[in-house]
Every structure is written in structure tokens, then in C-alpha cells.
Design a protein around this motif. Sequence first.
Motif, PDB file in Angstrom:
ATOM      1  N   ALA A   1      51.954  31.691  14.148  1.00  0.00           N
ATOM      2  CA  ALA A   1      50.989  31.308  13.410  1.00  0.00           C
ATOM      3  C   ALA A   1      50.003  30.685  14.199  1.00  0.00           C
ATOM      4  N   ALA A   2      48.661  31.158  14.140  1.00  0.00           N
ATOM      5  CA  ALA A   2      47.720  30.606  14.800  1.00  0.00           C
ATOM      6  C   ALA A   2      46.310  30.329  13.914  1.00  0.00           C
ATOM      7  N   ASP A   3      45.468  29.306  14.495  1.00  0.00           N
ATOM      8  CA  ASP A   3      44.589  28.733  13.593  1.00  0.00           C
ATOM      9  C   ASP A   3      43.375  29.404  14.276  1.00  0.00           C
ATOM     10  N   GLY A   4      42.148  29.125  13.695  1.00  0.00           N
ATOM     11  CA  GLY A   4      40.683  29.915  14.125  1.00  0.00           C
ATOM     12  C   GLY A   4      40.011  28.735  14.959  1.00  0.00           C
ATOM     13  N   GLY A   5      40.558  27.731  15.373  1.00  0.00           N
ATOM     14  CA  GLY A   5      39.860  26.848  16.260  1.00  0.00           C
ATOM     15  C   GLY A   5      39.460  27.306  17.568  1.00  0.00           C
ATOM     16  N   ASP A   6      38.786  26.352  18.271  1.00  0.00           N
ATOM     17  CA  ASP A   6      38.280  26.796  19.652  1.00  0.00           C
ATOM     18  C   ASP A   6      38.684  25.324  20.383  1.00  0.00           C
ATOM     19  N   PRO A   7      39.634  25.307  21.513  1.00  0.00           N
ATOM     20  CA  PRO A   7      40.460  26.537  21.388  1.00  0.00           C
ATOM     21  C   PRO A   7      41.487  26.681  20.232  1.00  0.00           C
ATOM     22  N   VAL A   8      42.044  28.095  20.243  1.00  0.00           N
ATOM     23  CA  VAL A   8      42.904  28.496  19.371  1.00  0.00           C
ATOM     24  C   VAL A   8      44.414  27.583  19.321  1.00  0.00           C
ATOM     25  N   ARG A   9      44.824  26.823  18.439  1.00  0.00           N
ATOM     26  CA  ARG A   9      45.997  26.383  18.335  1.00  0.00           C
ATOM     27  C   ARG A   9      47.277  27.298  17.495  1.00  0.00           C
ATOM     28  N   SER A  10      48.331  27.078  18.209  1.00  0.00           N
ATOM     29  CA  SER A  10      49.355  28.123  17.568  1.00  0.00           C
ATOM     30  C   SER A  10      50.846  27.378  17.608  1.00  0.00           C
TER      31      SER A  10
END
Length: 805
Positions: free
Chosen positions: A211-220
Amino acid sequence: MQRNWDLKGIMLIWWTIATALKMVAGQIRYSIPEEMEEGSFVGNAAKDLGLDLRELSARGVRIISKGRTQYFALDLKNGYLYINEKIDREQLCGHVIPCLLNIEILADGTAKLYAVEIEIQDINDNAPSFLNKEILLKCSETTVPGTRFILPKAQDPDVGINSLQSYHLSANKHFALDVQTGKDGLKHAKLILAKSLDREEQAGHHLVLTAADGGDPVRSSTVQIRVIVLDANDNAPVFTETVYKVDVPENVAEGTIVLVISATDQDQGTYSEITYSFIEITEKASKIFQLNSKTGEISVIGNLDFEESELYEIEVQAEDGGGLTALSKLILQVINVNDNIPEISISSFVNSIKEDSPVGTLIALLKVEDRDSGEHGQVVCSIPNNLPFQFNRSFGSYYSLKTDKTLDREQVSEYNITITVTDKGTPPLSTIKNITLQISDINDNPPIFDQTSYSGYVTENIPLRTSIFSITATDSDCDQNAKVTYSLMEGRILEIPLSSYISINPETGVIYALQSFDYEQFKELQIQVKAEDGGYPPLSSNVTVTLFIVDQNDNAPQILYPSLPTDGSTGVELAPRSSEPGYLVTKVVAVDADSGQNAWLSYHLLGTKDSGLFTVGLHTGEIRTARSFLDKDIVKQNLVIVVKDNGQPSLSSTATLTVMIADTVSEMVSGLSSLSAPADTEANLTLYLVIAVAVVSCLFFVFIIVLLVLKLHKWKDSTLFESSDANFHAVPTSQFLGIDGVRAFLQSNSQEVFLTTDSGKSQYKFPSTRCSDALTNTQTSAQQDFFLLSDDSDNKDQILVQVSL
């Protein structure tokens, strides 16, 4: 790493621009990212609110924020708003967008309140996470391809683009992943059987779900999916309800079973054994609700709070022993209960005000809140009706306590104000806040004497510096305003300043005598005493003190008659030998300068040659004959009269009288010759007496002839005398007689002859045979004539003859 710094730079620029934004309606608004370090700059609150930096400390400007945690601080030196504690947006607001923090800036000096709204922006500081580290799926080998298996949802407390955006499944030939977006915008992942399973070929499969989010950087984050291939199971469990709905009071006790779910399976054996589990549940809900996997009982294991969450939606799964599952949805509605008592916080408070404060003076500004919702959160505030204060809503949740009446410290010096806040819930809950208000004193009360006037008694002749009286005045003020000082007002006694007679202790009010008093000089003493307090300006009052001087027996009786001789002579009284008992010979007259019983006089006969011949009136002083005179009674009788007063101890004075008993001139002269005189004048007096007796004897016969001629002449002219307006006055009842240098008062009789001796000349008094009581005879009194015979018209020594017919 470079990408991270670029993101921080963009966010910092965006945040700086956002801090300049202001809201309307008197509010300002700042926007800051979460997780900023303590001491980070938020905004120039003083400038944005129009506050003068010099007045920040003077006006008592401070922050009032909701909640127990103070996230912000205001620097009174530069007016900057800083972060006081690191802010976690997820903990503070959860999924609520936007996340706003409201604080109030209060200026105590002006009782002004400024609203500041701060928006907390989300940063990608949380990675998606799964509730369990492993997902266990049981799939029958007879399961047809295309069968979908619901996978647990990953939780990401971030919002927006930083929240969960995608799922990824590790590569395999039997399963695929189907991701769909629900109406709420959340991603839901389901596992799809793409190829039939063969337990004999492979009894289990291991997959990895990311499962990954859309942040920058991406967190999963990842979770292991273990698929166990089962033998054929052709019946799946079926829930009794597709959707379970239940209302749960927020004050339900821990351990209470709020719902029981149930599912059935038509298979037999292990395929009919059903196991219940949560498939989709938030982290917060997992800490509140617990599911019994065997019985389907859902119980409460945490605290429900309607104000935190009103609704919980949970998906449950029923799985049989063959791996077939069924889904159902739980909707748990939290029922609001009045379980929060109102809260009172003091924003501003003045613990002491002056008693002359004007009506409407602000005492305290309080904030009243109730965390309940609806009517349970509505409050009613009150204070006791018998207090001179009013407690009203100012604005929002703020209430002001003000004076409603004029205060008087002398009546009430301290108020214990009980503020009661009651909500409108059922049952109602209340909070009580006690405030103690001190009323400070002003000098508004003069000293008051305990009596409108004072009177007392002071004995004369008291020693100096003796305490003679005491007065007391009280002042209902306090401290210095109640300190009473006593003083004497100006006055005079017998033209002498009052301060010469008395003094007063300025602190105790005790009056002292500076000199002894004399009752015979003045009978009372009136004093004006002034009592003045120590206030500014000082107040005072006066009182009259009347001191009555109490007489002491300090004066002996003073004898007025017979008076003390001034020429060395002896007083002589004449009494006819023919006097009857009770004949008034003379009267001793005395006075006493004292008063009361100290001036009550009594007269006593102390000594005489012939006791029992005379008596003296105890209270009148009249000397009378006690019996008739005898031939053997001597001519000269010396009487000593003692005059006593009635004081304690008694004082007395004495008077010495000489009474001559004689009916004829020869007897009187014979008696007079025996009177003692001073040695230096005895021979001269004897010569004078012999000449006087000879002259008197010759003149006596002339007097008788002249008297008869005059009476005959008067009888002829009686008509003329009757019509005449002439007024002949009687001779005084007593005349002074001096013989041998001794002075005496002579008692008047119906026929009198007065004799005085001065420088060899004599004056005689011839007593008649009638007693003085006969003076009341009208005929005798009306027929008095007076003749003055003298040897020389220029001679001062005269013989006065008075004859009454």
C-alpha cells in the motif's frame, strides 16, 4: 535527499505566504505545516492585530487557547507568535479537513479579546499501515477463477494526496489485484483468483500486498498474504443480517456486549464451523470494540465519546472451516449522553476592589464550556441573588462578573461568590466555582462615640495626673482609616485655658487632671473632645463631656455673727435680768462654703459659767434663756458656741460671746467694769466709764423731763402726725457695741439704749423690763421716738436714746 529539501523549501514558501492571510470579522488566520519544531515562527500577531508593543506587558496580553495543551506562545517583547509544542495534525484533527486551531488573545487591561485561527497543513509524515502483519486466506481448490477475496484496508492518517493512493500485489500466476475507489474516495483492494488452484500441486501461496500514498517522497508498507488451498467447500456462510445497526450510549461500561452477529453454513463438519473477524476497522475503533471470533459477541473495551465520534462503521467476516466467507456491515451509532460536566476557566480576575468602585466595575471574565452536544452542551450560569453582582454573557462562551450595586466594606468586607453552571442535559450536570473578592477600605466613616454625650463625677482636691474619666470612639473603617486619635478642643475655665486643668491620652481617650479642682470655684466642667481617624482626608466627630465636681468637706464653717473683732475688743450681748425663759438673747450666724451635707451646720453650747442658764438652737443658732435669772446669777456670762458641719470628718469653728445680765445702768456698769481688757488700756477705760456713768446719771433726769414735754407736745399734734407722710424706721434689731476694745452685737428690745466707747466717749443702752418678744406689740411699735444727745455737735461719739411708750 535533494528531493526532500526541495519539498521542504516549497512548503516553507507556501507557509510564509499563508501566514500573511487574514480572516474578516476581526480575526486573523495563519497556516502552518504540522510537525514544526518548538520556537518556530507563526506570525507577527501584534502587528496583524494592531497592538502596540509597548502596551503588551502593561495591558497583560496573553493567549487563551482551548484544550489542555498550549501549542502556541506569544513573545511580549516583539509580538511574535511562536510554536510552543510540536503539533501532530493527525492526532489533533484526524481526517477532518481543514484542521483549524482557534486561540484567543486577551488584553486584561482593556478586557478585549482577539480571535486567531491557525490552519494546520498536512505533511506526509505517516505511511499506510495494515492492522495485521499477515493476511490468512483459505481457498478451496474448487473455487472458480474470478472469485474475489476482500483484503483488509490499509490505514493512512494523512489526508489528501498524502493519504493512501494505490495497492500493488507481488507477481504470481494464480492471483491478481482489483483496486476500486469508493464513493468516499477511499481505495478498496480485492484479491481475484485468476487461475484455478490445485492443492495437490501447491497447498499454499505467499503473496505480498503493498500500500502506497501519494506523498513526495512516497511512503508505503506491506503485508504478507498467505493463501491455504483447501479441499472443496461448496457452501459459504450466510449472515443473518446484511447490515447490523445498533445504538450504543457513550457512557456504556467497559465489557458490555452491545451486539451479537451470527452466520450459518449449510455444510457439515469443519466446513460448517464459522469464525468471525473484523475485516475493515479503524485503529481507533479497534481499541474500543472487540469481537469474539467464536460467539460473534461484540463488546466495548474502551471509552466511547460522542464528541469524538458519533458513528462507527465496521465490516465483519464470517468464515467457515472450508475457507468460504461472508461479509456484513456493522453500523454502531453512539448516543449522546450528558456525561461531561460544564467547565469554568477564569480568563481575568481582580481579587480586590475599592468600596467606592462605580456600579458596573468588571471583576472577572470567565469562559464556560461543555463538551457535550446539543442541549447537553447548553449551559445556564447563575450566582446567588443576594449578592450585589451580575453575571451575564459577554460574547461567545465568555461571561463577565460585574458589580450591580454600590459596595460598603463596613457592611461586608469579603464576598465568597459561588458561580454555578448547569447544563440542560438529563440529568443536568453542574459545576461550581468559588471566587473570593476582597473589598478594600476607603475613609468614608468618621469615628463614632459610644454615647451622644458623657457625664461623670470628679472629687475635688484630687492628686495631679489622676485619671478622672475615659471615653471611647470607634471607627467602622479598617487599618489606618480606623485609627482614632483623641484631642481636647479649645476652652477656658475662669479665664484660664482648659489645657491647664486637664489633658487627654490621644490613643486611649483617658482624661487626666493636671491640677486639683475646687468645688467652691466651679461646680462642673464641660469639655469638648474631638476624635479624629487616620484616613486621608481625616474625618472627625465631637462629643461633650460634663464632669460634675463632687464636694469634699474641705471648708470649716465661717461665723458671720458675731464677727471676729478687729480691735481686740470682746463682743457683749445684754439680757435683762427680768427676761423670761426662752428670751432670745442673740443669734449666731454661720455659713459653710461646702455644699450638701458638708454645709449642714449644727450649733452647740460648749462652755458657760452657769450651766443650764442658756440654750442654743441646734440648727438655728439662736441663744435663748433656759430659765429666769436669779439674784445670785453673775452679771457677766461667757458663752462658747461651737459650729460644726456634717462632713466626714466634721469641721468646726467657735464663737465666744459675753452676755451681761442687768436691769439698771448701775448694774450694767458694774458688770462692764469687771470685763477684762488689755493691760495698756485698762486705766483709761476705767476713767472713761466713771465719767460716762456720771454724765449718764445727770442726763437721765434731763431725759425724763424732755421726754415728758415732747410726749405732751406730740399728743397735741397727733392729728398732724397721723396725716403726715413721714416714715420713722426702726433701729436695726442688733447694733454693734464696743467696750474695752471688745466688739459685740446687741439684741434690740422694745426700749433700747446704745452705748459705744471710742476715745473716751461712751454710748449706753438701757434695756426695759419687757423681753424682746413684746416687740410685736402694735401700740409700742407705733410710738417710737429717737433722740440724739451729744456733748458736742462735731463729736463722733454720740449717745442714742430710744424710748418706746
